[in-house]
Motif scaffolding. Structure first.
Motif, PDB file in Angstrom:
ATOM      1  N   ARG A 155       0.838  -1.209   0.000  1.00 40.81           N
ATOM      2  CA  ARG A 155       0.000   0.000   0.000  1.00 40.81           C
ATOM      3  C   ARG A 155       0.868   1.253   0.000  1.00 40.81           C
ATOM      4  N   GLN A 156       1.919   1.240   0.805  1.00 42.55           N
ATOM      5  CA  GLN A 156       2.801   2.403   0.893  1.00 42.55           C
ATOM      6  C   GLN A 156       3.524   2.645  -0.428  1.00 42.55           C
ATOM      7  N   GLU A 157       3.913   1.560  -1.108  1.00 43.47           N
ATOM      8  CA  GLU A 157       4.585   1.692  -2.405  1.00 43.47           C
ATOM      9  C   GLU A 157       3.675   2.432  -3.394  1.00 43.47           C
ATOM     10  N   VAL A 158       2.399   2.081  -3.392  1.00 44.73           N
ATOM     11  CA  VAL A 158       1.455   2.724  -4.306  1.00 44.73           C
ATOM     12  C   VAL A 158       1.191   4.169  -3.868  1.00 44.73           C
ATOM     13  N   GLU A 159       1.012   4.377  -2.588  1.00 46.74           N
ATOM     14  CA  GLU A 159       0.694   5.718  -2.107  1.00 46.74           C
ATOM     15  C   GLU A 159       1.879   6.663  -2.252  1.00 46.74           C
ATOM     16  N   ASP A 160       3.087   6.134  -2.248  1.00 49.06           N
ATOM     17  CA  ASP A 160       4.267   6.973  -2.485  1.00 49.06           C
ATOM     18  C   ASP A 160       4.290   7.543  -3.902  1.00 49.06           C
ATOM     19  N   LEU A 161       3.521   6.918  -4.808  1.00 49.25           N
ATOM     20  CA  LEU A 161       3.422   7.408  -6.181  1.00 49.25           C
ATOM     21  C   LEU A 161       2.344   8.482  -6.332  1.00 49.25           C
ATOM     22  N   GLY A 162       1.682   8.826  -5.228  1.00 50.44           N
ATOM     23  CA  GLY A 162       0.681   9.889  -5.264  1.00 50.44           C
ATOM     24  C   GLY A 162      -0.756   9.414  -5.261  1.00 50.44           C
ATOM     25  N   TRP A 163      -0.972   8.153  -4.868  1.00 47.20           N
ATOM     26  CA  TRP A 163      -2.312   7.590  -4.822  1.00 47.20           C
ATOM     27  C   TRP A 163      -2.742   7.366  -3.379  1.00 47.20           C
TER      28      TRP A 163
END
Length: 243
Positions: A155-163
């Motif tokens: 989840r953090q990997e995706v949210e680090d991309l701005g999501w």
């Protein structure tokens, strides 16, 4: 058997849908049947794509020009589509197979529109860990799973991309015992092992009949032992506009 929930994905008429790592087409076909969309599935396996095309033929509505379905070969790290070209993009049970999964996440981000949605599913960590412990061959098979995901880290990997994740659920709890048995008796065919043979028959029966009892049991057990974790993401800007 679908893992992504199209209602949670907010899939609507008129949208463009991409299934990355579509395999034999279950989600691409499901999206086509769910709404009047342009559904595209991509995968590296020509055999799986051929099966997907064959399966899709029986569902194509030639009289409805508002929807379409197609399949094509593509590498998830180099998707052959323009930036911001899809309303909804999914990647279901794929990232656990790919060494550079961060590269795939960046490609998902690239091809989805700014107000679009990304749906991702991977095997849940603790049931997957038991599979690995029961059989080394399970995760050493060419093309098999090469990692166990921590859902919080993914989840953090995706949210680090701005999501930002807006929904999460689990799926396929009733399939977990089958895979534990499969790993315990790795190398033997289902029909050679009584427990495997009969549990597989049960899963096929459940898929075809979908009785209320097993649907309710699956719903109760999914938060506890669902085989897959499924997450849905919108861009932070889209989340803010929706507030």
């Amino acid at each position: 058997m679908q893992t992504i929930n199209f209602q949670r994905l907010e899939l609507k008429d008129g949208e463009r849908f991409l299934d990355v790592g579509c395999g034999e087409g279950r989600h691409t076909i499901g999206a086509y049947l769910h709404a009047n969309v342009e559904a595209i599935g991509v995968d590296l396996s020509e055999n799986d794509l051929a099966t997907a095309r064959e399966r899709a033929e029986q569902f194509v509505d030639a009289d409805n020009s508002n929807k379409s379905i197609s399949f094509q070969p593509a590498n998830a790290l180099e998707l052959p589509f323009e930036d911001n070209s899809f309303d909804k993009v999914i990647c279901s049970e794929v990232l656990e197979h790919i060494p550079d999964f961060q590269g795939v996440l960046k490609e998902l981000q690239r091809v989805v529109k700014n107000d679009g949605v990304i749906g991702i599913s991977v095997p849940r960590a603790w049931p997957e860990d038991i599979c690995w412990r029961l059989s080394n061959e399970y995760h050493r098979t060419p093309g098999g799973h090469i990692r166990i995901f921590n859902a919080t880290h993914l989840r953090q990997e995706v949210e680090d991309l701005g999501w930002q994740r807006y929904y999460r659920h689990w799926a396929h709890a009733l399939h977990v015992p089958y895979w534990w048995l499969k790993c315990k008796y790795w190398g033997q065919e289902d029909d050679q092992v009584w427990a495997l043979r009969n549990y597989h028959k049960f899963l096929v029966w459940d898929l075809m009949q979908q009785p209320l009892l097993t649907r309710a049991l699956d719903k109760v057990l999914n938060p506890i032992m669902g085989k897959s974790i499924v997450m849905y993401f919108k861009k932070n800007s889209a989340m803010e506009q929706g507030e």
